[in-house]
Design a protein around this motif. Structure first.
Motif, PDB file in Angstrom:
ATOM      1  N   ASP A  90      -6.422   9.988  -0.344  1.00  0.00           N
ATOM      2  CA  ASP A  90      -5.114   9.300  -0.684  1.00  0.00           C
ATOM      3  C   ASP A  90      -4.638   9.790  -1.986  1.00  0.00           C
ATOM      4  OD1 ASP A  90      -4.363   7.880   1.917  1.00  0.00           O
ATOM      5  OD2 ASP A  90      -5.956   6.272   1.486  1.00  0.00           O
ATOM      6  N   PHE A 145       0.471   4.000   0.703  1.00  0.00           N
ATOM      7  CA  PHE A 145       0.219   4.879   2.199  1.00  0.00           C
ATOM      8  C   PHE A 145       1.385   4.447   2.910  1.00  0.00           C
ATOM      9  CE2 PHE A 145      -1.286   5.486   6.218  1.00  0.00           C
ATOM     10  CZ  PHE A 145      -1.637   6.957   6.311  1.00  0.00           C
ATOM     11  N   TYR A 146       1.536   3.212   3.452  1.00  0.00           N
ATOM     12  CA  TYR A 146       2.467   2.596   4.090  1.00  0.00           C
ATOM     13  C   TYR A 146       3.886   2.586   3.697  1.00  0.00           C
ATOM     14  CZ  TYR A 146      -1.929   1.727   6.560  1.00  0.00           C
ATOM     15  OH  TYR A 146      -3.128   1.753   7.314  1.00  0.00           O
ATOM     16  N   ASP A 202      -1.735   6.224  12.186  1.00  0.00           N
ATOM     17  CA  ASP A 202      -2.818   6.161  11.303  1.00  0.00           C
ATOM     18  C   ASP A 202      -3.887   5.568  11.830  1.00  0.00           C
ATOM     19  OD1 ASP A 202      -4.100   5.848   8.664  1.00  0.00           O
ATOM     20  OD2 ASP A 202      -3.531   3.685   8.856  1.00  0.00           O
ATOM     21  N   GLN A 203      -4.040   4.679  13.021  1.00  0.00           N
ATOM     22  CA  GLN A 203      -5.124   4.144  13.644  1.00  0.00           C
ATOM     23  C   GLN A 203      -4.580   4.055  14.978  1.00  0.00           C
ATOM     24  OE1 GLN A 203      -7.450   3.027  11.864  1.00  0.00           O
ATOM     25  NE2 GLN A 203      -6.604   3.061   9.872  1.00  0.00           N
ATOM     26  N   ASP A 217       0.757  -1.121  -0.041  1.00  0.00           N
ATOM     27  CA  ASP A 217      -0.026   0.104  -0.009  1.00  0.00           C
ATOM     28  C   ASP A 217       0.836   1.385  -0.064  1.00  0.00           C
ATOM     29  OD1 ASP A 217      -1.501   2.355   0.879  1.00  0.00           O
ATOM     30  OD2 ASP A 217      -2.947   1.121   2.156  1.00  0.00           O
ATOM     31  N   ASN A 270     -10.662   5.490   0.787  1.00  0.00           N
ATOM     32  CA  ASN A 270      -9.222   5.232   1.049  1.00  0.00           C
ATOM     33  C   ASN A 270      -8.601   4.907  -0.334  1.00  0.00           C
ATOM     34  OD1 ASN A 270      -9.892   2.459   0.736  1.00  0.00           O
ATOM     35  ND2 ASN A 270      -8.216   1.937   2.052  1.00  0.00           N
ATOM     36  N   LEU A 271      -7.358   4.824  -0.397  1.00  0.00           N
ATOM     37  CA  LEU A 271      -6.721   4.377  -1.578  1.00  0.00           C
ATOM     38  C   LEU A 271      -7.390   3.523  -2.707  1.00  0.00           C
ATOM     39  CD1 LEU A 271      -2.820   4.387  -1.839  1.00  0.00           C
ATOM     40  CD2 LEU A 271      -4.202   2.647  -3.083  1.00  0.00           C
ATOM     41  N   PHE A 272      -7.602   2.297  -2.299  1.00  0.00           N
ATOM     42  CA  PHE A 272      -8.075   1.482  -3.087  1.00  0.00           C
ATOM     43  C   PHE A 272      -9.465   1.498  -3.381  1.00  0.00           C
ATOM     44  CE2 PHE A 272      -4.612  -0.358  -0.649  1.00  0.00           C
ATOM     45  CZ  PHE A 272      -3.649  -0.671  -1.767  1.00  0.00           C
ATOM     46  N   VAL A 304     -11.944  -0.332  10.880  1.00  0.00           N
ATOM     47  CA  VAL A 304     -10.767   0.474  10.464  1.00  0.00           C
ATOM     48  C   VAL A 304     -11.216   1.788  10.959  1.00  0.00           C
ATOM     49  CG1 VAL A 304      -9.315   1.352   8.898  1.00  0.00           C
ATOM     50  CG2 VAL A 304      -9.879  -0.877   8.790  1.00  0.00           C
ATOM     51  N   ARG A 318     -13.996   8.927   8.407  1.00  0.00           N
ATOM     52  CA  ARG A 318     -14.016   9.857   6.881  1.00  0.00           C
ATOM     53  C   ARG A 318     -15.276   9.463   6.419  1.00  0.00           C
ATOM     54  NH1 ARG A 318      -8.627   6.560   4.684  1.00  0.00           N
ATOM     55  NH2 ARG A 318      -7.304   7.617   6.359  1.00  0.00           N
ATOM     56  N   GLN A 355      -2.955  12.520   2.606  1.00  0.00           N
ATOM     57  CA  GLN A 355      -2.601  12.458   3.925  1.00  0.00           C
ATOM     58  C   GLN A 355      -0.861  12.823   4.015  1.00  0.00           C
ATOM     59  OE1 GLN A 355      -4.573   9.443   6.406  1.00  0.00           O
ATOM     60  NE2 GLN A 355      -4.636   8.478   4.495  1.00  0.00           N
ATOM     61  N   SER A 362      -9.970   5.091  10.976  1.00  0.00           N
ATOM     62  CA  SER A 362      -9.657   6.197  10.285  1.00  0.00           C
ATOM     63  C   SER A 362     -10.839   6.010   9.235  1.00  0.00           C
ATOM     64  CB  SER A 362      -8.252   5.823   9.618  1.00  0.00           C
ATOM     65  OG  SER A 362      -8.377   4.721   8.739  1.00  0.00           O
ATOM     66  N   ASP A 363     -10.958   5.115   8.263  1.00  0.00           N
ATOM     67  CA  ASP A 363     -11.949   4.986   7.314  1.00  0.00           C
ATOM     68  C   ASP A 363     -13.460   5.292   7.900  1.00  0.00           C
ATOM     69  OD1 ASP A 363      -9.509   4.332   6.499  1.00  0.00           O
ATOM     70  OD2 ASP A 363     -10.205   2.956   4.977  1.00  0.00           O
TER      71      ASP A 363
HETATM   72  O1  T6T Z   1      -5.947   5.642   3.608  1.00  0.00           O
HETATM   73  C1  T6T Z   1      -4.827   4.752   3.952  1.00  0.00           C
HETATM   74  C2  T6T Z   1      -4.919   4.700   5.469  1.00  0.00           C
HETATM   75  O2  T6T Z   1      -5.087   6.022   6.267  1.00  0.00           O
HETATM   76  C3  T6T Z   1      -6.070   3.870   6.097  1.00  0.00           C
HETATM   77  O3  T6T Z   1      -6.098   3.578   7.231  1.00  0.00           O
HETATM   78  C4  T6T Z   1      -6.130   2.363   5.163  1.00  0.00           C
HETATM   79  O4  T6T Z   1      -6.140   2.588   3.864  1.00  0.00           O
HETATM   80  C5  T6T Z   1      -4.903   3.379   3.486  1.00  0.00           C
HETATM   81  O5  T6T Z   1      -3.749   2.767   3.775  1.00  0.00           O
HETATM   82  C6  T6T Z   1      -4.880   3.290   1.983  1.00  0.00           C
HETATM   83  O6  T6T Z   1      -5.173   2.249   1.350  1.00  0.00           O
END
Ligand code: T6T
Length: 324
Positions: A252, A41-42, A116-117, A39, A226-228, A170, A176, A272, A172-173
């Motif tokens: 993302d 992001f990571y 992130d979490q 990913d 999120n990204l995907f 999750v 959102r 982010q 964070s998501d």
């Molecule tokens: O959006 C990021 C991350 O912040 C979220 O917690 C999980 O998905 C991502 O890693 C993006 O794929």
């Protein structure tokens, strides 16, 4: 850390003492157990952490699960404890299931930061779990709100909005999603077409978006939280020939989102700052290990960079694109 030579030490004894101190000083190793492999992001978070580690002269080791699953992530955390790392940065795959493994690290004397979490309720000051030093993350509710306010504006304040997010566990998501719903609720002319959970799989997001396009032919906008999720939604809209018709906000900022932005498929990218998140976490662990705790905050919200076609070529926007 060995005790420094006492001030009463005779001057002639000092060189030997200092040499011994240097020789026995244990190098610091910090572990990053990120959210999932592959990913951007990571990958970018790890890069930021690695650069900070180099700057501070410490070693960083990084690893993460092949799928978003606390039962896959737990043995990776346990392996870091067994290696006797000096500090642990973790993106917990589940706010409840990851409490016990992180508690084991803390009990072994390893300072813990989550990025992130969070674990527990995320309030490390006086919430359900208080042993982690800090949670360093985006303000995800605010990010979801910003994204959907911009989408609402771009559709002229009227129409149906569809939300795609990763999973229900999750934090964070989910934040959102809730930020986006708050924006929808505050605007009379718009409504929520639905929420789907993509398990962070772009192909799943594509299939779900295709089904939504069948169900709601007049869909106005999509928030990929999120990204995907955003990537899969963009692919579905593109293949349906609806690029530019349906507005998309991508949470993302991988390279592909920027390509889609330039091609009018995506209208807004909420970047982010994963590198800053990783770097801050390494700094905090280092500060804790070296006794400089004054600057450590229990919660840090890193800012966003909002990328649109208008600013995509600015240095600030370019610097915010994730590495892969
Ligand atoms: O959006 C990021 C991350 O912040 C979220 O917690 C999980 O998905 C991502 O890693 C993006 O794929």
């Amino acid at each position: 850390t060995p005790t420094p030579a006492a001030s009463t030490t005779a001057p002639e004894a000092q060189p030997t003492t200092e040499a011994t101190t240097e020789a026995t000083k244990k190098p610091i190793t910090i572990a990053l157990v990120y959210g999932i492999q592959g990913d951007a992001f990571y990958i970018t978070m790890e890069k930021g952490a690695r650069e900070k580690a180099e700057e501070l002269g410490v070693t960083l080791i990084a690893d993460g699960p092949s799928k978003w699953d606390p039962s896959v992530q737990t043995p990776i955390v346990d392996a870091m404890i067994a290696k006797k790392v000096d500090g642990l940065i973790n993106v917990p795959n589940d706010p409840q299931a990851m409490i016990a493994p992180l508690q084991r690290a803390f009990d072994a004397g390893i300072p813990v930061v989550t990025t992130d979490q969070y674990i527990g309720d995320g309030n490390y000051t006086d919430g359900t779990v208080t042993f982690p030093l800090s949670v360093i993350a985006s303000d995800n509710f605010e990010g979801g709100k910003i994204a959907c306010e911009a989408l609402i504006k771009s559709i002229g304040g009227k129409g149906k909005i569809y939300i795609l997010t990763s999973t229900a566990n999750v934090p964070s998501d989910i934040a959102r999603r809730d930020g986006c719903i708050a924006a929808i609720d505050a605007n009379e002319g718009v409504s929520l077409a639905g929420v789907d959970y993509t398990e962070s799989s772009a192909p799943t997001a594509t299939t779900q978006t295709q089904a939504m396009l069948q169900k709601e032919p007049d869909l106005a906008a999509i928030f990929g939280a999120n990204l995907f999720s955003a990537q899969g939604a963009a692919a579905a809209v593109k293949s349906a020939g609806l690029a530019g018709v349906i507005k998309i906000a991508s949470f993302d900022a991988p390279e592909q989102a920027i390509v889609d932005l330039r091609n009018n498929v995506i209208d807004m990218v909420i970047a982010q700052q994963p590198a800053l998140i990783g770097a801050t976490a390494v700094q905090y662990i280092y500060d804790a290990l070296t006794g400089n705790t004054a600057d450590i905050q229990k919660k840090v919200n890193t800012p966003f960079v909002i990328i649109t076609r208008d600013n995509v070529d600015t240095p600030e926007a370019q610097a915010a694109i994730y590495k892969s």
